[in-house]
Design a protein around this motif. Structure first.
Motif, PDB file in Angstrom:
ATOM      1  N   ARG A 202      39.840  42.024  37.999  1.00  0.00           N
ATOM      2  CA  ARG A 202      40.821  40.116  38.021  1.00  0.00           C
ATOM      3  C   ARG A 202      40.383  39.137  37.407  1.00  0.00           C
ATOM      4  O   ARG A 202      39.174  38.797  37.385  1.00  0.00           O
ATOM      5  N   THR A 203      41.053  37.666  37.082  1.00  0.00           N
ATOM      6  CA  THR A 203      40.542  36.944  36.332  1.00  0.00           C
ATOM      7  C   THR A 203      40.900  35.859  36.966  1.00  0.00           C
ATOM      8  O   THR A 203      41.950  35.402  37.009  1.00  0.00           O
ATOM      9  N   LYS A 204      39.813  34.788  37.852  1.00  0.00           N
ATOM     10  CA  LYS A 204      40.186  33.466  38.470  1.00  0.00           C
ATOM     11  C   LYS A 204      40.512  32.947  37.483  1.00  0.00           C
ATOM     12  O   LYS A 204      39.702  32.439  36.209  1.00  0.00           O
ATOM     13  N   MET A 205      41.825  32.143  37.594  1.00  0.00           N
ATOM     14  CA  MET A 205      42.176  30.968  36.555  1.00  0.00           C
ATOM     15  C   MET A 205      42.131  29.337  36.554  1.00  0.00           C
ATOM     16  O   MET A 205      41.436  28.897  35.692  1.00  0.00           O
ATOM     17  N   SER A 206      42.142  29.128  38.231  1.00  0.00           N
ATOM     18  CA  SER A 206      42.019  28.280  39.150  1.00  0.00           C
ATOM     19  C   SER A 206      42.270  28.334  39.722  1.00  0.00           C
ATOM     20  O   SER A 206      42.800  29.032  40.977  1.00  0.00           O
ATOM     21  N   ALA A 207      42.043  27.683  41.041  1.00  0.00           N
ATOM     22  CA  ALA A 207      41.627  27.249  42.475  1.00  0.00           C
ATOM     23  C   ALA A 207      42.261  25.956  43.142  1.00  0.00           C
ATOM     24  O   ALA A 207      42.076  25.250  42.458  1.00  0.00           O
ATOM     25  N   THR A 208      43.329  25.550  43.863  1.00  0.00           N
ATOM     26  CA  THR A 208      43.557  24.675  44.008  1.00  0.00           C
ATOM     27  C   THR A 208      43.132  24.897  46.550  1.00  0.00           C
ATOM     28  O   THR A 208      42.847  25.916  46.339  1.00  0.00           O
ATOM     29  N   ALA A 209      43.650  23.792  47.206  1.00  0.00           N
ATOM     30  CA  ALA A 209      43.212  24.106  48.505  1.00  0.00           C
ATOM     31  C   ALA A 209      44.002  25.670  49.166  1.00  0.00           C
ATOM     32  O   ALA A 209      45.442  25.254  48.869  1.00  0.00           O
ATOM     33  N   GLY A 210      43.456  26.492  49.427  1.00  0.00           N
ATOM     34  CA  GLY A 210      44.177  27.744  49.994  1.00  0.00           C
ATOM     35  C   GLY A 210      44.717  27.949  49.246  1.00  0.00           C
ATOM     36  O   GLY A 210      45.773  29.303  49.464  1.00  0.00           O
TER      37      GLY A 210
ATOM     38  N   ILE B 178      45.690  39.762  37.541  1.00  0.00           N
ATOM     39  CA  ILE B 178      45.551  40.463  37.415  1.00  0.00           C
ATOM     40  C   ILE B 178      46.063  41.734  35.973  1.00  0.00           C
ATOM     41  O   ILE B 178      46.888  41.667  36.180  1.00  0.00           O
ATOM     42  N   SER B 179      45.181  42.610  35.925  1.00  0.00           N
ATOM     43  CA  SER B 179      45.186  43.774  34.905  1.00  0.00           C
ATOM     44  C   SER B 179      45.571  44.870  35.510  1.00  0.00           C
ATOM     45  O   SER B 179      44.885  45.635  36.422  1.00  0.00           O
ATOM     46  N   ILE B 180      46.787  45.683  35.597  1.00  0.00           N
ATOM     47  CA  ILE B 180      46.314  46.955  36.297  1.00  0.00           C
ATOM     48  C   ILE B 180      47.321  48.125  35.480  1.00  0.00           C
ATOM     49  O   ILE B 180      48.372  48.169  35.370  1.00  0.00           O
TER      50      ILE B 180
END
Length: 287
Positions: free
Chosen positions: A27-35, A41-43
């Motif tokens: 899992r690579t967190k790309m960005s985040a906003t409220a909630g 995701i590489s599977i």
């Protein structure tokens, strides 16, 4: 069309426990906003961009309205009221084909997801052993459940989706429409959940009986339902019914299965921004 070997591989049929555990999930967190967290995701070498809803105050409120008086005022018929044709589907081809490719998406909207997470928060006690049937890459539990629950097991159609579910402590891919027997011993779980999937089950009484078998005495089966589905895979009678009729059908499954307390039905539809989908809960306790 996938080969039979490929279908079985992706549904876990040819994978040993060691092979399943070797599937790499990154899992690579790309960005985040409220909630909302945007992830890549590489599977097993497949990469998908996803959005994951995380717990946050986004201006929604959650109700819990009991529907029993509206739904259960009449006695149940003496005999099972549903003909075999009610459980036929537009697409009766192998479900392993339909579910072979991982779908890392939500099947209900943000409001319904948050309403379900909120319901679980207050309905499943800490230190419970939990089973999520018809599971996928998300189970909609509160974020602390992997640490506050004793065990969270999952069974579903796609091994790669289950491997990507970071709330499960263990999982077993399994097609309940082919084999309704759950791959667990008797009296293993305190709670079983099923999220917007009962409409795809073509042998519901056998599956409800199996859920009862794997629950401990006094254990609870919680089913959630909205107004979305894959029409080609839903059972025939579901497509001609409204939301409350769906709740009545689920309650009928409990009644005719036997060994359950009378079901309770709740409207837990959220209010506020991004709350288009309704959400209903039907649940019962093992006698």
């Amino acid at each position: 069309m996938l080969s039979a070997t490929a279908r079985k591989l992706l549904s876990g049929g040819l994978l040993t426990a060691a092979q399943l555990s070797s599937i790499v999930v990154r899992r690579t967190k790309m960005s985040a906003t409220a909630g909302i967290v945007n992830e890549e995701i590489s599977i097993g070498g497949q990469r998908q961009l996803t959005q994951r809803f995380v717990e946050a105050d986004v201006g929604m409120t959650f109700q819990k309205t009991l529907l029993n008086e509206r739904l259960f005022s009449r006695p149940w018929p003496d005999e099972w009221p549903f003909p075999a044709a009610a459980f036929r589907r537009q697409d009766e081809s192998d479900d392993a084909d339909f579910y072979a490719v991982p779908r890392l998406v939500y099947h209900i909207d943000e409001g319904a997801v948050r309403a379900l997470t909120n319901y679980y928060k207050y309905s499943i006690p800490p230190a419970s052993t939990v089973l999520d049937i018809c599971s996928s890459w998300v189970s909609h539990y509160p974020s602390d459940f992997p640490t506050t629950m004793r065990r969270i097991a999952g069974t579903g159609m796609n091994a790669l989706e289950l491997q990507a579910n970071n709330q499960l402590s263990d999982f077993t891919p399994h097609n309940l429409n082919i084999d309704p027997k759950l791959p667990y011993d008797d009296a293993q779980f305190d709670v079983v959940t099923c999220v917007v999937s009962v409409d795809y089950l073509n042998q519901p009484l056998k599956i409800f009986s199996e859920v009862r078998r794997v629950l401990k005495p006094g254990g609870k089966f919680i089913l959630s339902q909205s107004n979305r589905c894959f029409p080609s895979k839903a059972i025939a009678m579901w497509l001609g019914m409204d939301d409350l009729q769906h709740c009545l059908v689920i309650a009928a499954y409990f009644h005719y299965c036997g060994g359950w307390e009378p079901a309770n039905a709740f409207d837990v539809s959220p209010r506020g921004p991004n709350t288009r989908d309704p959400l209903f809960i039907v649940e019962s306790t093992k006698l």
